[in-house]
Enzyme design. Structure first.
Site, PDB file in Angstrom:
ATOM      1  N   SER A  91       0.836  -1.199   0.000  1.00 43.32           N
ATOM      2  CA  SER A  91       0.000   0.000   0.000  1.00 43.32           C
ATOM      3  C   SER A  91       0.875   1.255   0.000  1.00 43.32           C
ATOM      4  CB  SER A  91      -0.974  -0.029   1.183  1.00 43.32           C
ATOM      5  OG  SER A  91      -1.917   1.011   1.099  1.00 43.32           O
ATOM      6  N   HIS A  92       0.662   2.156   0.965  1.00 38.51           N
ATOM      7  CA  HIS A  92       1.366   3.442   0.984  1.00 38.51           C
ATOM      8  C   HIS A  92       2.695   3.378   1.727  1.00 38.51           C
ATOM      9  CE1 HIS A  92      -0.757   3.088   4.756  1.00 38.51           C
ATOM     10  NE2 HIS A  92      -0.025   4.038   5.266  1.00 38.51           N
TER      11      HIS A  92
END
Length: 542
Positions: free
Chosen positions: A142-143
């Site tokens: 993800s981030h």
């Protein structure tokens, strides 16, 4: 709460990852860590021994065995993002999946694939009921920072695997890695790609063609909005041009490059490179361009999160969730009136007030999008959203769209809102929602966590917190289980009489503690609550 001196500024070259060393460590360093599925799959790094080939091969093998035991023998859609460790993990997964005879479906032209696209493809395949059920894997952290890798499984319901599934996969993968590595079946990568069970298909076109079933793309095109997009070097980078062409949008991708070092990213508030589209520091480049566009947005590397940029800057994620819910409940005439609205219990209470004012039911759950999957799938939930800027909602006809977070539709919805109302989402929040329901001050603070603090949070019960007041305001209730589904929240939420609240829980993906506070008395009250929250929990609850 002091920010790093370089927050929002370009990263010095000395902070960039060494990609060859990171990839080399994936293949050569010992996998000393354990497989651990948090709220969004397993995450780790090759240099710390937590994301290495033996570990990833063991997870892939465990998924193959789980599928076989549960009769999941249809296609498996495999997605991958732009992190440096995603490519080697992708190759490992392809080898093991093909070695186990899985009906593997890969994106042709070796394109990157966002999380919501995998969810869409799974559900579309299963909706047609042409053979055994399909499922998917997305390789992404993800981030998370560039040095991290991630691996998550989406079963046939299309969304994140529930805790019973991930617990089984986790236990089996650790047993394979530590005791039975011979159980791993695999083919060399070239042979895996040429296997009869491996097929390539276009993942982009079906997803793009269906977008107008969930967002009013005619309205967006008709308004002629000038739209700015920063994919933050993520997996959806090659989706925006087909979207703009298919629907006739005036859309400008301001950064059309991928780079596993993510050297183009401004540093986040803590001085790390983190592709967090909900952070004003990480989004500094697009915010600086806001004046060029009517509306703009960014997404994280796997495109399951969204960041909405208006002329005033980056919207607080909670503010945009509130506006999105307010708009959708009034502009989806084909949705049933008895549908509930899902939120995590650390999302803003503004959502509670909006939902109540519109006569709808709130479904409040612990952190983790998996809690919304069944409701979105059966159409009983109109919307599911998390404070960390991830959400999804139904198609315009009230049927399921995806059961994972979708950064495409949440951003395109912002353009629909502006096209249909003539106002930007931040104007609606300020002029309508705050005027009707009051202003809130919301912020989350991440701090280190000790094993002792984890133990305290794990054993908390409502009676563990013995306090009549916090910051001079009476305590209304103490929660250790979510009101919507009675699931444990992994920490505690304390709600005050004026609607202010705080919640404390350990992160499911990083070694930190998350402290969420929302004040209906401005920043000053927020500070008072913050000063009292941790001592209250970790002194009186021992």
């Amino acid at each position: 709460m002091t920010n790093h001196p370089l927050a929002g500024r370009p990263a010095p070259r000395s902070m960039l990852i060494d990609v060859p060393a990171l990839v080399s460590a994936y293949y050569t360093e010992e996998a000393t860590g354990k497989v651990s599925f948090g709220t969004s799959g397993h995450r780790g790094s090759s240099t710390s021994g937590t994301f290495n080939e033996p570990l990833i091969a063991a997870i892939a093998q465990a998924i193959c065995e789980y599928r076989l035991q549960n009769g999941i023998t249809g296609p498996l859609f495999l997605g991958v993002d732009t992190h440096a460790l995603s490519e080697p993990a992708y190759r490992t997964a392809v080898e093991v999946l093909a070695g186990n005879g899985v009906q593997l479906r890969l994106h042709d032209r070796r394109e990157y694939t966002p999380t919501p696209v995998i969810s869409f493809l799974i559900l579309e395949q299963n909706r047609r009921r042409q053979g055994p059920p399909a499922d998917g894997i997305v390789i992404t952290p993800s981030h998370n920072p560039p040095e991290d890798g991630g691996f998550k499984y989406n079963p046939p319901q299309g969304g994140p695997a529930d805790v019973d599934i991930t617990a089984w996969i986790q236990a089996r993968a650790n047993a394979i890695k530590d005791e039975h590595p011979e159980a791993i079946k695999r083919l060399p990568y070239r042979k895996a790609l040429q296997a009869e069970t491996t097929a390539f298909m276009d993942f982009i076109t079906p997803f793009v063609d269906a977008l107008d079933e969930v967002v009013d793309m005619d309205a967006v095109r008709g308004a002629g909005l000038k739209i700015g997009v920063d994919p933050l070097g993520g997996s959806g980078i090659h989706y925006w041009a087909p979207i703009a062409e298919r629907y006739g949008l005036n859309l400008d991708v301001v950064n059309a490059h991928t780079d596993p070092t993510f050297a183009f990213m401004p540093l986040d508030g803590d001085g790390k490179i983190r592709m967090d589209c909900s952070s004003p520091y990480a989004m500094a480049n697009l915010i600086a361009m806001a004046g060029r566009f009517d509306i703009a947005w960014g997404n994280d590397p796997d495109f399951d999160r969204h960041g909405i940029v208006c002329s005033s800057g980056l919207m607080n994620p909670n503010h945009y969730l509130s506006v999105a819910i307010w708009y959708l409940l009034q502009n989806r005439s084909r949705w049933r009136k008895d549908l509930a609205v899902g939120k995590t219990l650390v999302s803003s209470s503004m959502i509670d007030r909006v939902v109540a004012a519109l006569g709808r039911r709130l479904y409040e759950v612990p952190v983790g999008f998996k809690w919304f999957v069944s409701g979105l799938l059966d159409g009983s939930l109109a919307f599911g959203g998390e404070e960390s800027a991830g959400a999804a909602f139904l198609r315009r006809d009230g049927s399921v769209w995806v059961t994972d977070k979708d950064g495409f539709c949440m951003t395109l919805l912002a353009a629909e809102i502006m096209a249909r109302t003539g106002r930007s989402p931040d104007e609606i929040y300020r002029d309508k929602l705050v005027a009707d329901h009051g202003a809130t001050f919301y912020n989350r603070v991440d701090t280190p966590i000790t094993e002792a603090e984890k133990a305290v949070l794990k054993r908390l019960e409502p009676g563990s917190i013995d306090a009549g007041h916090v910051a001079g305001i009476a305590v209304q209730k103490v929660l250790t289980r979510a009101p919507g589904n009675d699931a444990p929240i992994g920490g505690v939420k304390v709600v005050l009489e004026d609607g202010s609240w705080f919640a404390i829980r350990p992160s499911g993906t990083e070694p930190k503690m998350k402290v969420y506070i929302e004040s209906f008395g401005g920043e000053a009250l927020w500070e008072r609550i913050y000063a009292e929250a941790l001592p209250l929990v970790f002194s009186r609850s021992r």
